[in-house]
Write an enzyme that holds these catalytic residues in place. Structure first.
Site, PDB file in Angstrom:
ATOM      1  N   TYR A   1       4.741 107.579 -89.546  1.00  0.00           N
ATOM      2  CA  TYR A   1       4.548 107.580 -87.671  1.00  0.00           C
ATOM      3  C   TYR A   1       4.252 108.651 -87.067  1.00  0.00           C
ATOM      4  CZ  TYR A   1       3.276 105.330 -83.721  1.00  0.00           C
ATOM      5  OH  TYR A   1       2.604 105.704 -82.315  1.00  0.00           O
TER       6      TYR A   1
ATOM      7  N   SER B   1       2.088 109.528 -78.193  1.00  0.00           N
ATOM      8  CA  SER B   1       3.052 108.842 -78.471  1.00  0.00           C
ATOM      9  C   SER B   1       4.219 110.131 -78.179  1.00  0.00           C
ATOM     10  CB  SER B   1       2.814 108.329 -79.729  1.00  0.00           C
ATOM     11  OG  SER B   1       4.737 107.759 -79.375  1.00  0.00           O
TER      12      SER B   1
END
Length: 161
Positions: A81, A69
């Site tokens: 995350y 990501s």
């Protein structure tokens, strides 16, 4: 992997694309939710590598794609995350080093904000669509045998950072 081999006789690529997030802030969410996210985002990617790598080594080639990501390139405040995606990025680099003497390719796919059920509140506008990420994946997969696209960072035109 075994199901793919039984059904198709071979496997050319494996795309580890599972993942989910959490609210930012280390006082948010529960430790159980964190564990589930780490198990999915980090352990799941590692298990994917383990599942495909033996076959790729045996056939002498293959293409492992891992979804990291934008959050795996820059720190997001209070984001576990982000830490899980940094781990996936590190796994991609580690795997690429491990297979450097082979014809196995490794690509990190690093999307920015994508309009998917990942978000509790889906983006109203300005996000990538799933097809945008799919085209990035296909770009990496369609390269000639001597070309290894190491990373594809793709984000919406107005997403900063």
């Amino acid at each position: 992997v075994q199901l793919a081999l039984r059904g198709f006789g071979r496997m050319d690529a494996f795309f580890a694309n599972a993942g989910f997030g959490a609210k930012r802030g280390f006082l948010e969410e529960t430790p159980e939710q964190w564990r589930s996210m780490i198990d999915t985002n980090v352990y799941g990617a590692a298990l994917s590598i383990r599942a495909a790598l033996g076959h790729f080594r045996e056939q002498g080639r293959g293409h492992m794609l891992l979804t990291s990501s934008v959050a795996g390139r820059r720190t997001l405040p209070g984001s576990l995350y982000s830490a899980t995606k940094w781990a996936v990025t590190a796994m991609g680099y580690a795997l690429r080093s491990e297979v450097a003497d082979t014809d196995i390719k490794v690509t990190l796919i690093e999307p920015g904000m994508v309009d998917t059920p990942f978000f509790e509140q889906r983006p109203q506008s300005g996000a990538l669509e799933a097809d945008d990420v799919a085209r990035a994946v296909m770009y990496a997969l369609e390269q000639p045998p001597h070309v290894d696209v190491n990373e594809v960072l793709v984000r919406p035109i107005r997403q900063s950072g």
